[in-house]
Design an enzyme around this catalytic site. Structure first.
Site, PDB file in Angstrom:
ATOM      1  N   LYS A  49     -71.805 104.278  37.802  1.00 49.83           N
ATOM      2  CA  LYS A  49     -72.524 103.008  37.768  1.00 49.83           C
ATOM      3  C   LYS A  49     -72.194 102.299  36.453  1.00 49.83           C
ATOM      4  CE  LYS A  49     -76.405 100.515  39.027  1.00 49.83           C
ATOM      5  NZ  LYS A  49     -75.397  99.619  39.620  1.00 49.83           N
ATOM      6  N   ILE A  75     -79.011  94.921  42.009  1.00 49.15           N
ATOM      7  CA  ILE A  75     -79.634  96.008  41.259  1.00 49.15           C
ATOM      8  C   ILE A  75     -79.850  95.537  39.820  1.00 49.15           C
ATOM      9  CG2 ILE A  75     -79.403  98.433  40.551  1.00 49.15           C
ATOM     10  CD1 ILE A  75     -79.482  97.979  43.638  1.00 49.15           C
ATOM     11  N   GLY A  76     -78.902  94.738  39.348  1.00 51.86           N
ATOM     12  CA  GLY A  76     -79.008  94.226  37.981  1.00 51.86           C
ATOM     13  C   GLY A  76     -78.527  95.233  36.953  1.00 51.86           C
ATOM     14  N   ASN A 131     -65.895  96.082  34.406  1.00 53.06           N
ATOM     15  CA  ASN A 131     -66.653  95.258  35.344  1.00 53.06           C
ATOM     16  C   ASN A 131     -66.765  93.841  34.786  1.00 53.06           C
ATOM     17  OD1 ASN A 131     -68.408  94.078  37.078  1.00 53.06           O
ATOM     18  ND2 ASN A 131     -69.947  95.702  36.997  1.00 53.06           N
ATOM     19  N   CYS A 134     -69.419  91.396  38.099  1.00 52.49           N
ATOM     20  CA  CYS A 134     -70.725  91.616  38.724  1.00 52.49           C
ATOM     21  C   CYS A 134     -71.420  90.271  38.920  1.00 52.49           C
ATOM     22  CB  CYS A 134     -71.609  92.523  37.880  1.00 52.49           C
ATOM     23  SG  CYS A 134     -73.215  92.783  38.659  1.00 52.49           S
ATOM     24  N   GLY A 221     -69.829  95.920  52.142  1.00 48.02           N
ATOM     25  CA  GLY A 221     -69.853  96.538  53.466  1.00 48.02           C
ATOM     26  C   GLY A 221     -68.783  95.995  54.392  1.00 48.02           C
ATOM     27  N   GLY A 269     -67.654 102.249  48.797  1.00 47.68           N
ATOM     28  CA  GLY A 269     -68.988 102.074  48.249  1.00 47.68           C
ATOM     29  C   GLY A 269     -70.070 102.218  49.304  1.00 47.68           C
TER      30      GLY A 269
HETATM   31  C1  LIG Z   1     -75.821  98.874  45.490  1.00 46.04           C
HETATM   32  C2  LIG Z   1     -74.520  98.517  44.846  1.00 46.04           C
HETATM   33  C3  LIG Z   1     -74.377  98.595  43.473  1.00 46.04           C
HETATM   34  C4  LIG Z   1     -73.179  98.268  42.851  1.00 46.04           C
HETATM   35  N1  LIG Z   1     -73.038  98.386  41.497  1.00 46.04           N
HETATM   36  C5  LIG Z   1     -71.847  98.125  40.896  1.00 46.04           C
HETATM   37  C6  LIG Z   1     -71.638  98.338  39.503  1.00 46.04           C
HETATM   38  O1  LIG Z   1     -72.524  98.781  38.796  1.00 46.04           O
HETATM   39  N2  LIG Z   1     -70.420  98.018  38.973  1.00 46.04           N
HETATM   40  C7  LIG Z   1     -69.401  97.543  39.749  1.00 46.04           C
HETATM   41  O2  LIG Z   1     -68.321  97.282  39.235  1.00 46.04           O
HETATM   42  N3  LIG Z   1     -69.549  97.368  41.083  1.00 46.04           N
HETATM   43  C8  LIG Z   1     -70.748  97.651  41.682  1.00 46.04           C
HETATM   44  N4  LIG Z   1     -70.881  97.485  43.031  1.00 46.04           N
HETATM   45  C9  LIG Z   1     -69.741  97.000  43.830  1.00 46.04           C
HETATM   46  C10 LIG Z   1     -69.003  98.151  44.505  1.00 46.04           C
HETATM   47  O3  LIG Z   1     -68.462  99.031  43.564  1.00 46.04           O
HETATM   48  C11 LIG Z   1     -67.878  97.599  45.406  1.00 46.04           C
HETATM   49  O4  LIG Z   1     -67.022  96.823  44.625  1.00 46.04           O
HETATM   50  C12 LIG Z   1     -68.411  96.741  46.532  1.00 46.04           C
HETATM   51  O5  LIG Z   1     -69.619  97.267  47.021  1.00 46.04           O
HETATM   52  C13 LIG Z   1     -67.429  96.615  47.690  1.00 46.04           C
HETATM   53  O6  LIG Z   1     -67.143  97.851  48.288  1.00 46.04           O
HETATM   54  P1  LIG Z   1     -67.917  98.417  49.592  1.00 46.04           P
HETATM   55  O7  LIG Z   1     -67.877  97.335  50.615  1.00 46.04           O
HETATM   56  O8  LIG Z   1     -67.169  99.657  49.974  1.00 46.04           O
HETATM   57  O9  LIG Z   1     -69.312  98.713  49.163  1.00 46.04           O
HETATM   58  C14 LIG Z   1     -72.092  97.828  43.646  1.00 46.04           C
HETATM   59  C15 LIG Z   1     -72.243  97.755  45.029  1.00 46.04           C
HETATM   60  C16 LIG Z   1     -73.431  98.099  45.645  1.00 46.04           C
HETATM   61  C17 LIG Z   1     -73.529  98.004  47.138  1.00 46.04           C
END
Ligand SMILES: Cc1cc2nc3c(=O)[nH]c(=O)nc-3n(C[C@H](O)[C@H](O)[C@H](O)COP(=O)(O)O)c2cc1C
Ligand SMILES: Cc1cc2nc3c(=O)[nH]c(=O)nc-3n(C[C@H](O)[C@H](O)[C@H](O)COP(=O)(O)OP(=O)(O)OC[C@H]3O[C@@H](n4cnc5c(N)ncnc54)[C@H](O)[C@@H]3O)c2cc1C
Ligand SMILES: Cc1cc2nc3c(=O)[nH]c(=O)nc-3n(C[C@H](O)[C@H](O)[C@H](O)COP(=O)(O)OP(=O)(O)OC[C@H]3O[C@@H](n4cnc5c(N)ncnc54)[C@H](O)[C@@H]3O)c2cc1C
Ligand SMILES: Cc1cc2nc3c(=O)[nH]c(=O)nc-3n(C[C@H](O)[C@H](O)[C@H](O)COP(=O)(O)O)c2cc1C
Ligand code: FES
Ligand code: FES
Lengths: 310, 269, 310, 269
Positions: A49, A75-76, A131, A134, A221, A269
Site C-alpha cells: 500500500k 481510501i485516501g 505513485n 492517486c 476492476g 488488484g
Molecule cells: C482499494 C484500492 C486501493 C488502492 N490503493 C492504491 C495505492 O495505495 N497506491 C497505488 O499506487 N494504487 C492503488 N490502487 C490502484 C491499484 O493498485 C490498481 O492500479 C488499480 O486498482 C487497477 O487495477 P485493478 O483493476 O486490477 O484493481 C488501489 C486500488 C484499490 C481498488
C-alpha cells in the site's frame, strides 16, 4: 512435442521476477495479510500500500462502492508511514521470501526523494513504485502525474535518491499516457506501471450525496480493462523500458491480453479481493497457454499483438 | 486460516418475504469457525455483482455423528447479492470464503452473557449460544425488530435454554420500542450480577447499547457492519474509528481486527 | 399530498424537449428502425447516426466486441451522407413527429460547416450535435476534439453556418473535459454533450489480433458510467450552457444520477441495444422518483448533488 | 413487429454435451414468426453478459388446438450466453426479443426445396420444413456435421417427410467430408428439376454452397451469422458486404435486411 516447462521469469530493470504476476498496490495490504493463505514466493512480487513519510489516517468511510464490473475507492492512502513500515512490517515481510515492491507517495518532490532514500537503506526492498497517480488525495500524487514536467521532475529526483529500480505508476486520467511513459523513461525510470484508477463519481440518488465520503474516487476492476489494455499498448510502443500493465485483470486470459499488448509483467488488484486464491489459477492458466502454443518464454509473447488487418 | 469453498446449497428456507436461511455444504469452514466470525459470499458467476459480501455464520450444521458439514446464513434482502441469496435454489453453487474475523470473547460462568440483537443482527448469536451452552454460561437474548413477524428462531433459542427479552417497534410482541428499553430495565435490576453484553445490529443500536453498558459498568462487545471489499485486510474499506487514547481516533480494519470490538473503544459518529 | 404530475420538459438552448431522455447517436439508426416498436414522440428526442457530407462505407466486420459490462465498437461511421439523409430519410422521420437531432461529422472544418448549412435548410432538424469525438476514424473528429483550439474553431465555424442549436459532443479521452466544454461555450455552442466512447482495445489471445477489425474502438455501456458521471459533473460546474450527459445509462436510477450530477438531459446508447423498450421504463422511473420526492420539475433536480461531507 | 417477452423455460433437453434445445413460453413471438427469423436472447439479469445474442427460432410450439404457445431454440455452447442456455432450468426466465429479420422466401411446388445445414445451422430448418409441407413443396435436408453423434433431429425431419442426405467429417454417417459432396452429386443429377437451395451454417460452407448453386444455375438463399449488437438495425455491427453492381460492395445490416440473403449477392471474403 518435446516442450519443456515454459520460462515464466521476467526482467524489470535489474530486477528478475519469478513470473509476471504482481499483486497491485492498495489491494494486498502489506503482503502479510495474505501470507497465511498463499505462499508469497509463488508471486512475481507484490506492491505495498502507498507510503508517505508519515502516518496517514485516510478518508472516513464509506470508502468504496461497487459499480458495474468495477468499484470506486477513496481510501485516501491510509498508511503507517515509511519508518513504522521499515521497523514493524519489513522484518516480517522478509521472512516470507516475497519480492517486495514499495509504493511511495509524497506531497512534494522532496518527500518522494526522502521516502526513497529511507527505503534504499532498508533491507528487503526490491524496487520502488512511484505513485504519482492517486486520484484520491488533493495534495501530491496526481499533481505530478498529470503534468509532463511534474512527472519528469519527480522521477529525476527519486532517481538521484536511490539505486533501487524505480517504477513510476502512471495515471489513465490524461489525454496521452504514452507521453508520460516517455517522460519517465527520459528521467531515468527502470520501468513504468499503469494504470492507476480512473477518476470517477457515483451518486446515491436518494440522498443526492456521493456514494463515498470523499466525493470522487478511483474506478478499478474489469470495467476498465479495455481502456487499460489500450494504454498499455500505447506506452509499450512509446518506450524501451518495460511496461507493467494492469487494470481489471481477473483471469489468465486477461493476463495474456496485457502481455500480448506489450506488458512485460502485470499487476492484479481488485480481482484479489474477489478471489484471494486467484494467483495459482493465473499461473496455471499462463503456463497452460504457453505450453499449448509452444512458447518457450513468457518474454517471447510480450508485445506480439498483430495489428495488420484481418 | 480461511479457505474458499464452492459451496452447494442444501436448502433455502424463506422465513418472510425478505428473510431467508441458506444451508451450505462447507465442512472445512464449519469445522473451524468460531462464534462471531463471518464468510465472504459470492452467488453466481461473473462480474455482476463483482465483489463478495460479508455474512455472519448463523448455524453450524453437523451430521448425526456431530461432525461439522456446513453452515447456514441468515440473510435479509437489501440489494443485489441478498436478492440472489433469497432466490438461490438447492444445488446452486455459492463461493464462500472463511471463516474470517475475530470472534466474540465469551465469558465463563458464573458470569452471564446477554446477547443483544437488532433485526438481522440475530445472525451471530446462534453459534454464540451454542458456545455459551458448552461452557454452561447463562444466556439471555434481547431481540428487537420492527414487529412480531420480523422476529425469527425464537423457539430455536428458547429450546436451547436462552432466556428471551423482546421488543418491537409496533409493540406487537414484548416492549414497544427499541430493545434498549428492556435492556436498560434489566441492567438496572441486575446489580451484583456479573454480566457481559454482546451486541449485533444497526449502528445506532450498537452505539446505544454500548453507551448503556458503559453507564452500567458492563463490558460490551459489538459486532460492526461495514462495507467490505475483501474481508482479508487487503482493501482498507471496512475501517472503524477506534479511540487512540489522545482524544482522537485511528481507523482499524474491521474485517481482520473485528468485526467484534469492545464497544468502549469505538468512536461513535 | 396534492402533488401534480411532475414537469419533465427540459430546455436545451432554444430547443424545448418533452423530457430529458434522448436516444444517443449511432445507437438508434436514423430513428426509423425503432418507429415500429416505440412511439418516437414519447422520447425527448433522438440523435441520428453520424453524417458526413458524403456516404461512408465504415469498417469491415468484426465491428463490436463485448467486454465486462460494456462493449467496444468501431463501426467507422458508416452512413448515407447528408444529401441522401435529407432526401431519403428526413421526410419519413418528420412523419413520426420525433424531435430529431442530427449528429454531424467532418474531415475538415469546412466540411462540418457545409454539413451544417445543408441541414439548416432542411425541414425537421431540431438541432445539430457536432461529433468531434469519434475515436474510430483517423481523419477528422477526434483531431478537433482533443485540442482546445480545434474544438473552438470547429464550433465557431458551425456557429456561423447555422441558426440551429449546436451541441458539440465531447470526448472523454482527455485530461480535462471541462476545458473543452468551456471552449465550446466560448465559441457559441448552445449546449455540450458527453461522453463519447473511451478509446479501448481488446485482443483475441488465440489469434493475437485485436478483437475488432479496426484494431482499437470505443468503449461504451455501464462500465464507463462512473467516469462519465464524474466528467458530466465537472463540465456542468464549468459552463453555464446545458450539459447533456451520457455513458452507460441503463435504468431510471442512472438517469437520475446524471441529472443530479448536473446533466440537463441525458442520452442512452448501448442500453437501447439490450432493451429497445427501455424508454417507457426510464420515463416511468423518472416520474415515480420526482413524484415520490415531491420535485415539481425535472429541472429542479439538475445539479443538486451535495458534496458536503457526510 | 417484434415484442420483448420474459419467457419461462418450459424444458431444456440436452442433446449432447454441447447441444441443447430450450423450450420457451412465448405465444406472442410464436404467433407471428416466419421460417428463418430469429430472436435476441438474454438469459439472466444484470450486465454479465450485457448484450443479447441472436438465435434462430427452431420449432414453434403449439397446444393441442394448434395455437402457438412458444418456441424452441437449438443452442450450441461456445461462450457465456450459450453456456447459460445450456444450464437453464425449467422455470428460469429468459428475455426474448422477436421475431426479427427477413425470413426465407420458400418456393412452391412443383419446385423442390433443398435445405443445406452445417452443424447448428440446422436451427432454421424445422420451421422451414413445416412451411414447405404446408405448401406441399418437396423437401430435402442436406445436413453435415463433425460426426454421427453431432447430427440431431434426424427422425424429426424424416417423420415429416424430408429426404435426408448426410455427411460427416469422420465418415461415421453418410458421405465422408463436407456436405458439399452429396450436394454437388445431386445437383449434377438434378438437371431439369426446379430446385432452390436454402443454406445455414458456417460461412465457408455458405460460400461453397452458394458457389455451387451459381455453377449449377440454382437460386440459393443463405442465412448468415454475424455478431449482432441489437438485432434491430440500431448498431450497424452485423453488416454483410453485398455487391454494389459496380464491382465493389456496400455493407448491409444483416439483422434487418437479412439474415437471409441471396447467396449470389454476397461478396464472399
Ligand atoms: C482499494 C484500492 C486501493 C488502492 N490503493 C492504491 C495505492 O495505495 N497506491 C497505488 O499506487 N494504487 C492503488 N490502487 C490502484 C491499484 O493498485 C490498481 O492500479 C488499480 O486498482 C487497477 O487495477 P485493478 O483493476 O486490477 O484493481 C488501489 C486500488 C484499490 C481498488
Ligand atoms: C461482518 C458482517 C456480517 C454481516 N452479516 C450479515 C448477516 O448475517 N445477514 C445479513 O443479511 N447481512 C449481514 N451483513 C450485511 C450484508 O453484508 C449486507 O446486507 C450485504 O453486503 C448487502 O449486499 P447486497 O448486494 O444485497 O446489497 P447492495 O446492492 O450491495 O447494497 C444495497 C444497499 O445497501 C447498502 N449496504 C451494502 N452493504 C451494507 C452493509 N454492510 N451495511 C449497511 N448497508 C449496506 C448499500 O450502500 C446500498 O445502498 C453483514 C455485514 C458485515 C460487515
Ligand atoms: C441470425 C443468427 C442466428 C443464430 N442462430 C443460432 C442458433 O439457432 N443456435 C446457436 O447455437 N447459435 C446461433 N447463432 C450464433 C449465436 O448467436 C452465437 O453462438 C452466440 O451469439 C454466442 O454467444 P455466447 O455468449 O455463447 O458466446 P460469446 O462468449 O459471446 O463468444 C464466444 C466466442 O464465439 C465468437 N462468436 C460470438 N458470436 C458469434 C457468432 N454469431 N458467430 C460466430 N462466432 C461468434 C466470439 O467472437 C467469441 O470468440 C446465430 C447467430 C445469428 C447471427
Ligand atoms: C455502436 C455504436 C455506434 C456509435 N456511433 C456514434 C456516432 O455515429 N456518433 C457519435 O457521436 N457517437 C456514437 N456513439 C457513441 C454513443 O452515442 C455514446 O456517446 C456512447 O455509446 C456512450 O453512451 P452509452 O454508454 O449509453 O452507449 C456510438 C456508440 C456505439 C455503441
Ligand atoms: S474488507 Fe478489505 S480491508 Fe477489510
Ligand atoms: S445487430 Fe445492430 S444493426 Fe444489426
Amino acid at each position: 512435442m518435446g516442450v519443456t516447462t515454459p520460462d515464466l521469469s521476467v526482467q524489470i530493470g535489474s530486477l528478475r521476477l519469478a513470473n509476471p504476476l504482481i499483486a497491485a498496490s492498495g489491494c494486498f495490504g502489506y503482503g502479510l495479510e495474505y501470507a497465511s493463505t498463499i505462499d508469497l514466493r509463488t508471486l512475481g512480487g507484490f506492491v505495498t500500500k502507498g507510503l508517505f513519510m508519515t502516518e496517514r489516517e485516510g478518508h472516513p468511510p464509506e470508502r468504496i462502492v461497487e459499480t458495474p464490473s468495477g468499484m470506486i475507492n477513496a481510501i485516501g492512502l491510509q498508511g503507517i508511514g515509511v519508518h513504522r513500515f521499515i521497523n514493524e512490517r519489513l522484518p516480517e515481510i522478509r521472512k516470507t521470501g516475497a519480492t517486495t515492491i514499495v509504493n511511495i507517495c509524497g506531497t512534494s518532490i522532496d518527500e518522494y526523494a526522502e521516502v526513497a532514500r529511507a527505503l534504499s537503506q532498508a533491507e528487503g526492498v526490491a524496487a520502488l513504485e512511484l505513485n504519482i497517480s492517486c486520484p484520491n488525495i488533493k495534495e501530491g500524487g496526481i499533481q505530478f502525474g498529470c503534468h509532463l514536467g511534474g512527472t519528469f521532475d519527480v522521477v529525476s529526483a527519486v532517481r538521484k535518491a536511490t539505486h533501487l529500480p524505480i517504477i513510476p505508476k502512471l495515471t489513465p486520467n490524461v489525454t496521452d499516457p504514452a507521453s508520460f511513459a516517455k517522460a519517465s523513461e527520459d528521467a531515468g525510470a527502470d520501468a513504468v506501471s499503469l494504470v492507476n484508477t480512473f477518476l470517477a463519481l457515483a451518486i446515491d440518488i436518494e440522498t443526492r450525496k456521493p456514494a463515498i465520503s470523499n466525493g470522487m474516487g478511483g474506478l478499478s476492476g474489469p470495467a476498465i480493462r479495455p481502456i487499460a489494455v489500450r494504454m498499455t499498448y500505447e506506452c509499450a510502443k512509446a518506450v524501451k523500458i518495460p511496461v507493467i500493465g494492469m487494470g481489471g485483470i481477473a483471469s489468465a486470459r486477461d493476463v495474456l491480453e496485457f502481455l500480448i499488448a506489450g506488458a512485460a509483467a502485470v499487476q492484479v488488484g481488485t480481482a484479489n479481493f474477489v478471489d484471494p486464491f486467484i494467483w495459482s489459477k493465473l499461473l496455471a492458466g499462463l503456463t497452460d497457454y504457453l505450453t499449448r502454443h509452444q512458447i518457450a518464454r513468457v518474454a517471447d509473447l510480450v508485445g506480439t499483438v498483430d495489428f495488420s488487418k484481418h | 486460516m480461511p479457505v474458499d469453498i464452492r459451496a452447494r446449497v442444501l436448502s433455502n428456507a424463506h422465513l418472510s418475504p425478505d428473510y431467508n436461511v441458506l444451508s451450505l455444504a462447507a465442512p472445512e469452514i464449519a469445522a473451524t469457525c468460531q462464534p462471531g466470525q463471518f464468510v465472504m459470499v459470492k452467488p453466481g458467476r461473473g462480474t455482476d455483482p463483482l465483489l463478495r459480501r460479508p455474512f455472519s455464520v448463523f448455524e453450524v450444521l453437523r451430521d448425526t455423528a456431530g461432525v461439522p458439514t456446513g453452515i447456514t446464513i441468515l440473510s435479509k434482502r437489501i440489494g443485489v447479492t441478498t436478492n440472489l441469496l433469497h432466490q438461490a435454489a438447492e444445488g446452486d453453487l455459492i463461493d464462500c470464503l472463511g471463516p474470517l474475523g475475530q470472534p466474540f470473547a465469551l465469558v465463563d460462568p458464573p458470569a452471564e452473557a446477554w446477547m443483544v440483537a437488532g433485526g438481522v443482527g440475530l445472525a451471530p448469536f446462534a453459534t454464540v449460544l451454542e458456545a455459551l451452552n458448552a461452557k454452561g454460561t447463562p444466556a439471555t437474548l434481547f431481540y428487537g425488530a420492527r414487529s412480531a413477524a420480523d422476529l425469527f428462531y425464537l423457539d430455536w433459542f428458547r429450546d436451547r435454554g436462552a432466556r428471551l427479552a423482546l421488543a418491537t417497534e409496533d409493540g406487537s410482541v414484548g416492549d414497544k420500542g427499541r430493545i434498549t428499553i428492556p435492556l436498560e430495565r434489566e441492567l438496572t435490576a441486575a446489580t451484583g450480577k456479573a454480566v457481559t453484553l454482546y451486541a449485533c445490529g444497526p449502528e445506532p443500536m450498537l452505539e446505544a447499547v454500548s453507551n448503556l453498558a458503559t453507564r452500567y459498568g458492563r463490558r460490551c462487545e459489538v459486532s460492526v457492519e461495514r462495507i467490505m471489499g475483501c474481508g482479508m485486510g487487503g482493501c482498507y474499506s471496512c475501517v472503524v474509528p477506534l479511540k487512540d487514547g489522545k482524544g482522537g481516533h485511528h481507523f482499524v480494519r474491521s474485517c481482520i481486527n473485528g468485526p467484534v470490538f469492545d464497544g468502549a473503544e469505538i468512536v461513535w459518529e
